[in-house]
Design a protein around this motif. Structure first.
Motif, PDB file in Angstrom:
ATOM      1  N   TRP A 180       0.862  -1.181   0.000  1.00  0.00           N
ATOM      2  CA  TRP A 180       0.000   0.000   0.000  1.00  0.00           C
ATOM      3  C   TRP A 180       0.900   1.233   0.000  1.00  0.00           C
ATOM      4  O   TRP A 180       1.880   1.306   0.752  1.00  0.00           O
ATOM      5  CB  TRP A 180      -0.900   0.025   1.232  1.00  0.00           C
ATOM      6  N   PHE A 181       0.546   2.177  -0.824  1.00  0.00           N
ATOM      7  CA  PHE A 181       1.250   3.449  -0.922  1.00  0.00           C
ATOM      8  C   PHE A 181       0.209   4.563  -0.831  1.00  0.00           C
ATOM      9  O   PHE A 181      -0.985   4.318  -0.986  1.00  0.00           O
ATOM     10  CB  PHE A 181       1.998   3.548  -2.249  1.00  0.00           C
ATOM     11  N   ARG A 182       0.673   5.776  -0.612  1.00  0.00           N
ATOM     12  CA  ARG A 182      -0.244   6.903  -0.598  1.00  0.00           C
ATOM     13  C   ARG A 182       0.434   8.144  -1.162  1.00  0.00           C
ATOM     14  O   ARG A 182       1.648   8.265  -1.125  1.00  0.00           O
ATOM     15  CB  ARG A 182      -0.755   7.183   0.818  1.00  0.00           C
ATOM     16  N   ARG A 183      -0.418   9.032  -1.653  1.00  0.00           N
ATOM     17  CA  ARG A 183       0.070  10.311  -2.177  1.00  0.00           C
ATOM     18  C   ARG A 183      -0.772  11.415  -1.580  1.00  0.00           C
ATOM     19  O   ARG A 183      -1.968  11.531  -1.900  1.00  0.00           O
ATOM     20  CB  ARG A 183      -0.018  10.349  -3.695  1.00  0.00           C
ATOM     21  N   ALA A 184      -0.151  12.204  -0.720  1.00  0.00           N
ATOM     22  CA  ALA A 184      -0.828  13.334  -0.096  1.00  0.00           C
ATOM     23  C   ALA A 184      -0.736  14.548  -1.021  1.00  0.00           C
ATOM     24  O   ALA A 184       0.165  14.622  -1.860  1.00  0.00           O
ATOM     25  CB  ALA A 184      -0.182  13.640   1.245  1.00  0.00           C
ATOM     26  N   PRO A 185      -1.642  15.502  -0.862  1.00  0.00           N
ATOM     27  CA  PRO A 185      -1.615  16.696  -1.708  1.00  0.00           C
ATOM     28  C   PRO A 185      -0.262  17.397  -1.644  1.00  0.00           C
ATOM     29  O   PRO A 185       0.253  17.670  -0.560  1.00  0.00           O
ATOM     30  CB  PRO A 185      -2.719  17.570  -1.112  1.00  0.00           C
ATOM     31  N   GLY A 186       0.320  17.647  -2.796  1.00  0.00           N
ATOM     32  CA  GLY A 186       1.584  18.364  -2.859  1.00  0.00           C
ATOM     33  C   GLY A 186       2.802  17.543  -2.499  1.00  0.00           C
ATOM     34  O   GLY A 186       3.909  18.085  -2.414  1.00  0.00           O
ATOM     35  N   ALA A 196      -4.889  11.383   1.956  1.00  0.00           N
ATOM     36  CA  ALA A 196      -4.128  11.070   0.752  1.00  0.00           C
ATOM     37  C   ALA A 196      -4.974  10.175  -0.146  1.00  0.00           C
ATOM     38  O   ALA A 196      -6.018   9.661   0.270  1.00  0.00           O
ATOM     39  CB  ALA A 196      -2.824  10.354   1.096  1.00  0.00           C
ATOM     40  N   VAL A 197      -4.488   9.988  -1.356  1.00  0.00           N
ATOM     41  CA  VAL A 197      -5.003   8.922  -2.210  1.00  0.00           C
ATOM     42  C   VAL A 197      -4.167   7.683  -1.932  1.00  0.00           C
ATOM     43  O   VAL A 197      -2.931   7.744  -1.982  1.00  0.00           O
ATOM     44  CB  VAL A 197      -4.925   9.304  -3.697  1.00  0.00           C
ATOM     45  N   TYR A 198      -4.841   6.589  -1.625  1.00  0.00           N
ATOM     46  CA  TYR A 198      -4.164   5.347  -1.271  1.00  0.00           C
ATOM     47  C   TYR A 198      -4.213   4.379  -2.452  1.00  0.00           C
ATOM     48  O   TYR A 198      -5.266   4.175  -3.058  1.00  0.00           O
ATOM     49  CB  TYR A 198      -4.825   4.726  -0.050  1.00  0.00           C
ATOM     50  N   TYR A 199      -3.061   3.769  -2.730  1.00  0.00           N
ATOM     51  CA  TYR A 199      -2.919   2.850  -3.850  1.00  0.00           C
ATOM     52  C   TYR A 199      -2.449   1.488  -3.357  1.00  0.00           C
ATOM     53  O   TYR A 199      -1.595   1.405  -2.482  1.00  0.00           O
ATOM     54  CB  TYR A 199      -1.876   3.367  -4.842  1.00  0.00           C
TER      55      TYR A 199
END
Length: 123
Positions: free
Chosen positions: A35-41, A91-94
């Motif tokens: 699992w990974f995530r991308r927070a704003p900015g 965040a968006v979680y992948y």
């Protein structure tokens, strides 16, 4: 190969969410999952991973003790249980699949990726 992540949403700080990632068109037990995530900015970052059999899990320091990765190979699904959520977990979680036995914290070790699910934690 398709990885379908679901379960995201809006939750208050201190709350819980469980993300699911259903895999299709691959031999699920032959892949470790991450699992990974991308927070704003910010750039995408590792959150947690699980080995092919599910016997081994590992986490980023920022989520250790609050998040739990598990998998059900019979259902071709990996889960991310998130407890004690904080606004900085927004965040968006992948989910992602790797041919490595134990997986990796490195994105480039994962061959297949899901589309992501949004998690928003309000303060």
């Amino acid at each position: 190969v398709q990885l379908q992540a679901s379960g995201g949403g809006l939750v208050q700080a201190g709350g819980s969410l469980r993300l699911s990632c259903a895999a299709s068109a691959l031999t699920f037990s032959g892949y470790s999952m991450g699992w990974f995530r991308r927070a704003p900015g910010k750039e995408r970052e590792f959150v947690g991973g699980i080995s092919r059999s599910g016997s081994s899990t590992y986490y980023a320091d920022s989520v250790k003790g609050r998040f739990t990765v598990s998998r059900d190979n019979a259902k071709n699904t990996v889960y991310l249980q998130m407890d004690s959520l904080k606004p900085e977990d927004t965040a968006v979680y992948y989910c992602a699949a790797s041919v490595l036995v134990y997986g990796s914290r490195e994105m480039n070790e994962y061959q297949h990726w899901g589309q992501g699910t949004q998690v928003t934690v309000s303060s």
